[in-house]
Design a protein around this motif. Structure first.
Motif, short mmCIF file in Angstrom:
data_model
loop_
_atom_site.label_atom_id
_atom_site.label_comp_id
_atom_site.label_asym_id
_atom_site.label_seq_id
_atom_site.Cartn_x
_atom_site.Cartn_y
_atom_site.Cartn_z
N GLY A 296 0.82 -1.08 0.21
CA GLY A 296 0.08 -0.06 -0.06
C GLY A 296 0.75 1.28 0.03
N GLN A 297 0.16 2.29 0.06
CA GLN A 297 0.90 3.77 -0.06
C GLN A 297 0.27 4.59 1.00
N ASN A 298 1.30 5.24 1.73
CA ASN A 298 0.77 6.07 2.69
C ASN A 298 1.95 7.16 2.85
N ASN A 299 2.34 7.57 4.21
CA ASN A 299 3.26 8.72 4.34
C ASN A 299 4.19 8.09 5.35
N LEU A 300 5.36 8.44 5.17
CA LEU A 300 6.52 8.21 6.17
C LEU A 300 5.97 8.67 7.62
N SER A 301 5.24 9.74 7.75
CA SER A 301 5.01 10.40 8.98
C SER A 301 3.69 9.52 9.55
N SER A 302 3.40 8.63 8.89
CA SER A 302 2.12 7.66 9.44
C SER A 302 2.88 6.46 10.71
N ILE A 303 4.15 6.62 10.48
CA ILE A 303 4.83 6.00 11.65
C ILE A 303 4.91 6.51 13.00
N ILE A 304 4.70 7.94 12.78
CA ILE A 304 4.61 8.87 14.08
C ILE A 304 3.37 8.66 14.59
N PRO A 305 3.67 8.38 16.05
CA PRO A 305 2.21 7.94 16.81
C PRO A 305 1.10 9.16 16.67
N GLN A 314 3.36 21.47 11.97
CA GLN A 314 4.49 22.09 12.57
C GLN A 314 4.42 21.69 13.90
N ALA A 315 3.22 21.43 14.62
CA ALA A 315 3.08 20.71 15.90
C ALA A 315 4.06 19.76 16.19
N MET A 316 3.70 18.58 14.98
CA MET A 316 4.31 17.35 15.20
C MET A 316 5.86 17.61 14.82
N LEU A 317 6.48 18.45 13.92
CA LEU A 317 7.80 18.72 13.86
C LEU A 317 8.42 19.20 15.11
N LYS A 318 7.66 19.94 15.72
CA LYS A 318 8.21 20.50 17.11
C LYS A 318 8.40 19.54 18.01
N ARG A 319 7.34 18.58 18.18
CA ARG A 319 7.67 17.35 19.07
C ARG A 319 8.70 16.19 18.69
N LEU A 320 9.03 16.28 17.28
CA LEU A 320 10.02 15.44 16.89
C LEU A 320 11.38 15.85 17.43
N LYS A 321 11.48 17.23 17.58
CA LYS A 321 12.79 17.68 18.06
C LYS A 321 12.85 17.96 19.63
N ASP A 322 11.75 17.59 20.36
CA ASP A 322 11.88 17.82 21.79
C ASP A 322 12.47 16.55 22.47
N LEU A 391 14.44 12.71 7.52
CA LEU A 391 13.84 12.69 6.56
C LEU A 391 12.40 13.45 6.47
N ILE A 392 11.67 13.20 7.48
CA ILE A 392 10.28 14.08 7.84
C ILE A 392 10.53 15.33 8.00
N GLU A 393 11.57 15.85 8.75
CA GLU A 393 11.61 17.11 9.12
C GLU A 393 12.31 17.94 7.83
N ALA A 394 13.20 17.20 7.26
CA ALA A 394 13.67 18.03 5.96
C ALA A 394 12.81 17.99 4.89
N ASN A 395 11.56 17.44 4.75
CA ASN A 395 10.79 17.46 3.82
C ASN A 395 9.10 17.74 4.35
N GLY A 396 9.22 18.77 4.97
CA GLY A 396 8.17 19.34 5.11
C GLY A 396 6.97 18.58 5.82
N GLY A 397 7.39 17.60 6.60
CA GLY A 397 6.73 16.86 7.58
C GLY A 397 6.22 15.38 6.91
N GLY A 398 6.57 15.09 5.63
CA GLY A 398 6.25 13.75 5.35
C GLY A 398 6.75 13.58 4.01
#
Length: 546
Positions: A296-305, A314-322, A391-398
């Motif tokens: 199937g196809q989805n997004n790499l960010s779907s691995i993030i809870p 933007q809120a997700m990306l901030k959490r990835l850096k926390d 990869l997620i952060e450098a590509n706009g979240g996904g």
């Protein structure tokens, strides 16, 4: 009097024709599932005028279909070309498979747009110059499209319009507003409500809210189409939820791409099918569809809870850096969330090797398009979780990603079921120009040809007549559209003519931008959009409405 009669005869067209187009001598597969026969199909004024042995009948154009199969045009019940047909109305990768109608709107849909969606509207959606389905359909018809188009209203689209990127439950006032938006969409021609519940914002929508949405659609004769909450651990509970929503809202249910996407559960498709059959035996309208691939196809960010997505990208990306959240994120990505049925794509595939990266927005990473995640981790070095976040952060979240997470044998078993039809889950693209970017799932180019070439002709999993039924009338009947999907007089003339001995897909995961071959002619509302294998650039498509 004699002069008047003579004058009228002179004005009459000499040699008036019976049909605009006569397709003669093909093997007619009419879409009902009944045995095929050698015969003719006549088209007049955009509709099927006659079918059978039309000896002595004439036409403005006659097509010799000897050795070819003539069928209703294929109806893609699950398609994501909402925005690509705005960019290019040719829908070429779909037309070349024989598709004449596409149904959009899984979870996210082209309307409603605005409300509290705000910054969550990105990419193509941010450039939309309409706010509702009427505006979208008017825009599409003004510029033209080669196929017919219809859409569900997406539950996630309504959720974010009313509530934004926030988890639930909605307030009573918000729920009333959501129901009002469903009502408006249905009055503008939406075919029902569709959900995508495996990740945010869809995963935030509770069962009762979905029932409330579907109750509105039910009053207009709509259906509920669902990408279930999970297709991994908890897939049986997800099917039960879909059935429960349909029962409570009194609405038919179509389960999107029925599969078991968890390698530890492979082989349990017979039991899953039995749970649907039990509901059907009770008299409930529950169906499903599949695509003929094991990925199937989805997004790499779907691995993030899911909790990390609340508030938007933007809120997700901030959490990835926390740093304070790092241990929790890593644990849940690697092991899942205890006590929940969150669909974790990483644990479902079983390894980083089971992910193929489709497209990157950051030019620095373009060289990784079409590579496995395991290859990228090896090249960039470091811990897998660090590479994932980079990869997620450098590509706009996904990053669009293909996941190899379900079994071929399970798909074959589902395909055999009479209540399971065919849908691509793909997008209309091209082999050149802007729509040829990235490394998309091969289903964009190959779904329908693959069924006919591999699973009908080569493996004989189902008969030709049954495959055509699953691609045509089975799908139109789901959405309660009864003037398309069959080769019968009075139906709109959506017709596909193909060579059953040669039709095949060519798109692969490594080289997806390859058209299927074997389709010779495609007519939409009586006009040729594919003629001797060449796209005519005609745009006769209409809007399919309730």
């Amino acid at each position: 009097m004699r002069h008047s009669i003579l004058f009228c005869l002179l004005l009459s067209p000499l040699g008036a024709q019976d049909f605009d187009v006569l397709i003669r001598g093909g093997r007619v597969v009419d879409g009902t599932g009944n045995p095929s026969y050698v015969g003719d199909v006549g088209i007049r004024d955009g509709k099927i005028a006659a079918a059978g042995r039309l000896v002595g009948r004439t036409a403005k154009r006659t097509i010799d279909a000897n050795g070819l199969t003539v069928s209703p045009g294929f109806v893609d019940i699950h398609n994501h070309s909402d925005y690509t047909v705005i960019a290019d109305g040719d829908a070429e990768s779909m037309v070349r498979q024989g598709v004449t109608s596409m149904i959009f709107g899984e979870g996210g849909s082209v309307a409603p747009i605005g409300g509290k969606q705000g910054s969550s509207r990105t990419g193509e959606e941010s450039r939309a110059d309409w706010t509702d389905f009427k505006g979208y359909y008017d825009r599409l018809l003004k510029q033209g499209v080669s196929t017919n188009v219809g859409s569900y209203v997406g539950s996630s689209q309504v959720w974010t319009y009313v509530r934004g990127q926030m988890a639930g439950p909605p307030t009573p006032a918000e729920l009333d507003q959501m129901r009002a938006e469903i009502k408006k969409a249905m009055e503008h021609g939406a075919l029902g409500v569709a959900s995508s519940l495996s990740g945010p914002p869809g995963s935030w929508i509770d069962t009762n809210t979905l029932v409330a949405m579907c109750e509105v659609a039910s009053r207009y004769g709509g259906i509920y189409s669902t990408h279930m909450r999970t297709e991994g651990y908890g897939v049986f509970e997800s099917v039960a939820e879909a059935i429960d929503i349909g029962r409570r809202a009194k609405v038919p249910v179509d389960i999107i791409h029925l599969k078991i996407a968890e390698h530890k559960l492979w082989g349990q498709m017979p039991e899953l099918v039995a749970s649907i059959a039990t509901a059907r035996a009770r008299g409930q309208e529950v169906e499903a569809h599949v695509y003929p691939y094991r990925a199937g196809q989805n997004n790499l960010s779907s691995i993030i809870p899911p909790w990390a997505h609340e508030g938007g990208t933007q809120a997700m990306l901030k959490r990835l850096k926390d740093p304070s959240l790092r241990a929790r994120l890593e644990s849940e990505i690697n092991k899942g969330i205890p006590g929940t049925n969150w669909y974790n794509h990483y644990t479902a595939t079983g390894s980083w090797e089971g992910m193929l990266l489709v497209s990157f927005s950051n030019p620095k990473y373009k060289r990784f398009e079409g590579k496995r995640m395991s290859e990228v981790i090896k090249e960039l070095g470091g811990k897998p979780i660090d590479v994932l976040f980079e990869l997620i952060e450098a590509n706009g979240g996904g990053v669009a990603t293909v996941y190899f997470h379900h079994a071929e044998d399970d798909m074959r078993y589902a395909l055999r079921q009479p209540f399971v039809s065919i849908g691509s889950d793909g997008t209309a693209v091209k082999t050149e120009g802007p729509l040829a970017r990235g490394n998309p799932h091969p289903r964009y180019y190959g779904t329908f040809a693959r069924v006919l070439g591999r699973y009908v002709r080569e493996e004989k999993i189902i008969s030709l007549e049954e495959a055509i039924r699953k691609m045509t009338s089975a799908n139109t009947s789901k959405i309660r559209i009864y003037d398309r999907g069959l080769l019968r007089p009075g139906q709109w003339a959506d017709v596909t003519v193909f060579d059953a001995n040669t039709i095949i897909d060519h798109a692969t995961y490594d080289k997806p931008h390859q058209y299927s071959t074997g389709v010779e002619y495609v007519f939409v509302n009586g006009q040729a959009v594919l003629d001797k294998g060449r796209h005519t650039r005609a745009h006769p498509g209409a809007i399919i409405r309730r």
